[in-house]
Design a protein around this motif. Structure first.
Motif, PDB file in Angstrom:
ATOM      1  N   ALA A  11       0.831  -1.217   0.000  1.00 31.38           N
ATOM      2  CA  ALA A  11       0.000   0.000   0.000  1.00 31.38           C
ATOM      3  C   ALA A  11       0.859   1.259   0.000  1.00 31.38           C
ATOM      4  N   ASP A  12       1.904   1.284   0.799  1.00 29.99           N
ATOM      5  CA  ASP A  12       2.727   2.496   0.848  1.00 29.99           C
ATOM      6  C   ASP A  12       3.447   2.727  -0.483  1.00 29.99           C
ATOM      7  N   TRP A  13       3.736   1.636  -1.154  1.00 31.07           N
ATOM      8  CA  TRP A  13       4.358   1.762  -2.469  1.00 31.07           C
ATOM      9  C   TRP A  13       3.417   2.534  -3.399  1.00 31.07           C
ATOM     10  N   GLN A  14       2.157   2.129  -3.433  1.00 30.93           N
ATOM     11  CA  GLN A  14       1.187   2.794  -4.305  1.00 30.93           C
ATOM     12  C   GLN A  14       1.005   4.250  -3.894  1.00 30.93           C
ATOM     13  N   ARG A  15       0.955   4.459  -2.582  1.00 32.32           N
ATOM     14  CA  ARG A  15       0.779   5.825  -2.095  1.00 32.32           C
ATOM     15  C   ARG A  15       1.926   6.716  -2.568  1.00 32.32           C
ATOM     16  N   ASN A  16       3.143   6.247  -2.370  1.00 31.38           N
ATOM     17  CA  ASN A  16       4.295   7.041  -2.781  1.00 31.38           C
ATOM     18  C   ASN A  16       4.355   7.216  -4.296  1.00 31.38           C
ATOM     19  N   HIS A  17       3.966   6.190  -5.010  1.00 33.90           N
ATOM     20  CA  HIS A  17       3.943   6.283  -6.468  1.00 33.90           C
ATOM     21  C   HIS A  17       3.027   7.428  -6.903  1.00 33.90           C
ATOM     22  N   GLU A  18       1.853   7.463  -6.319  1.00 36.12           N
ATOM     23  CA  GLU A  18       0.903   8.530  -6.616  1.00 36.12           C
ATOM     24  C   GLU A  18       1.484   9.892  -6.263  1.00 36.12           C
ATOM     25  N   GLY A  45       7.728  14.719  -0.851  1.00 40.59           N
ATOM     26  CA  GLY A  45       7.971  14.340   0.531  1.00 40.59           C
ATOM     27  C   GLY A  45       8.496  12.933   0.663  1.00 40.59           C
ATOM     28  N   VAL A  46       9.428  12.601  -0.211  1.00 42.95           N
ATOM     29  CA  VAL A  46       9.899  11.228  -0.364  1.00 42.95           C
ATOM     30  C   VAL A  46      11.407  11.272  -0.591  1.00 42.95           C
ATOM     31  N   GLY A  47      12.145  10.305  -0.103  1.00 41.54           N
ATOM     32  CA  GLY A  47      13.583  10.280  -0.329  1.00 41.54           C
ATOM     33  C   GLY A  47      13.907  10.078  -1.792  1.00 41.54           C
TER      34      GLY A  47
END
Lengths: 185, 185
Positions: A11-18, A45-47
């Motif tokens: 889920a966090d992968w999809q969130r960050n992708h978006e 807001g991502v490394g």
DNA sequence: CTACGATATGGGGTGCCACCCCGTTTGTCC
DNA sequence: GGACAAACGGGGTGGCACCCCATATCGTAG
């Protein structure tokens, strides 16, 4: 086939992708294909490592950014298949050129990849190529196009013109017409 | 007029200028227009500040690197003025394209500058433009070219094709022919 | 031949970038 | 709720363009 959502990713992968795509869109619109990837990551807001994990190449990011725009173009291509073959092809080339020139960075995704493979899942070049091939087949059959003309060459011509005239629709249109009409009378 | 050597510059200035160009030539041949300016300075045994003082822009460096090559092209243009106007123009465009595509980085110097002014003393674009205008005048007068065709557009087309096909003369030639013949039969 | 002022130099600084390593956190599934 | 794979991100590396300013060099006037 219809990979609307990669179900196999966390889920966090999809969130960050978006988030990355959402951050990229306005920045690409402003800076074109040379957008700073660091800045996209920062804005999301991502490394930066995460960005590089999600998009192994600049091209991969651009391809996803322009997925919708290219889908829209494809549908327009479908519409044009119903009309006059010769005019349809020329209209397609012109609309393609104008879209590429007005949408900063899009041309980079329409260019044929230097590497052979369809690297990206959202293969913008492939989609547009297919539409072009389809329209050209009809135009060739109708005798509206010089035999022997390759759709890849035609597309390469459009991307070359677009690349060299980003942000200048008037010039791009003029060059395309020149190329379609030919130099000789 | 004939500024063969800037007499007003100090001897070490001229020496470093030469060294920079000598270092730049092979590096540009290898890396094209994206050559690292730092590396050119390093290779020339000169501080990077000196390079930037001698060449205020990347374009300025490239323009001087390609001075000779462009001079050679110009002479070839003069030769072509003596033959058939129509064929001469087409030959010129083809030779220009092939030279641009085979000489890494050259296209960048042939492109019209985004800024208006003839920024560089060795204005490669200007030289080639003049030759093109001359050949086009003759071709237009002979009726070998569609009236209303602009030499600037023609040159823009050649540079667009060259830019997008650096290192691929076969493809560039094909696209140029396509553009000259036109898409329609 | 010397001294001096203009001219030119370059080491090193700033701020940016792509790309990667690896210890840490976070989901997910049982 | 616990274990394990999956994903994360701070921070490192190496590179770049471009600039500042103390220093060195050149050319000449005396």
């Amino acid at each position: 086939m219809a990979s609307s959502g990669p179900r196999s990713q966390r889920a966090d992968w999809q969130r960050n992708h978006e988030r990355l795509l959402a951050a990229a869109r306005p920045l690409v619109a402003r800076d074109g294909a040379q957008v700073s990837l660091e800045q996209v990551a920062r804005e999301a807001g991502v490394g930066s490592a995460t960005l590089h994990r999600h998009f192994p190449s600049r091209r991969a990011l651009l391809d996803e950014v322009f997925r919708e725009a290219v889908e829209h173009l494809r549908r327009r291509g479908d519409e044009l298949v119903d009309g006059d073959p010769g005019a349809g092809l020329l209209t397609w080339l012109e609309e393609l050129t104008v879209a590429a020139v007005e949408t900063r960075g899009l041309t980079a995704s329409l260019e044929a990849d230097a590497d052979g493979g369809p690297s990206s899942a959202a293969d913008c070049h492939g989609v547009v190529r297919e539409a072009t091939v389809h329209l050209m087949d009809r135009a060739l059959a109708a005798g509206a196009v010089r035999p022997g003309t390759s759709p890849d060459d035609l597309l390469a011509l459009v991307t070359a013109i677009s690349l060299a005239n980003e942000g200048n629709p008037a010039a791009a249109r003029r060059l395309l017409r020149l190329a379609c009409d030919g130099v000789r009378p």
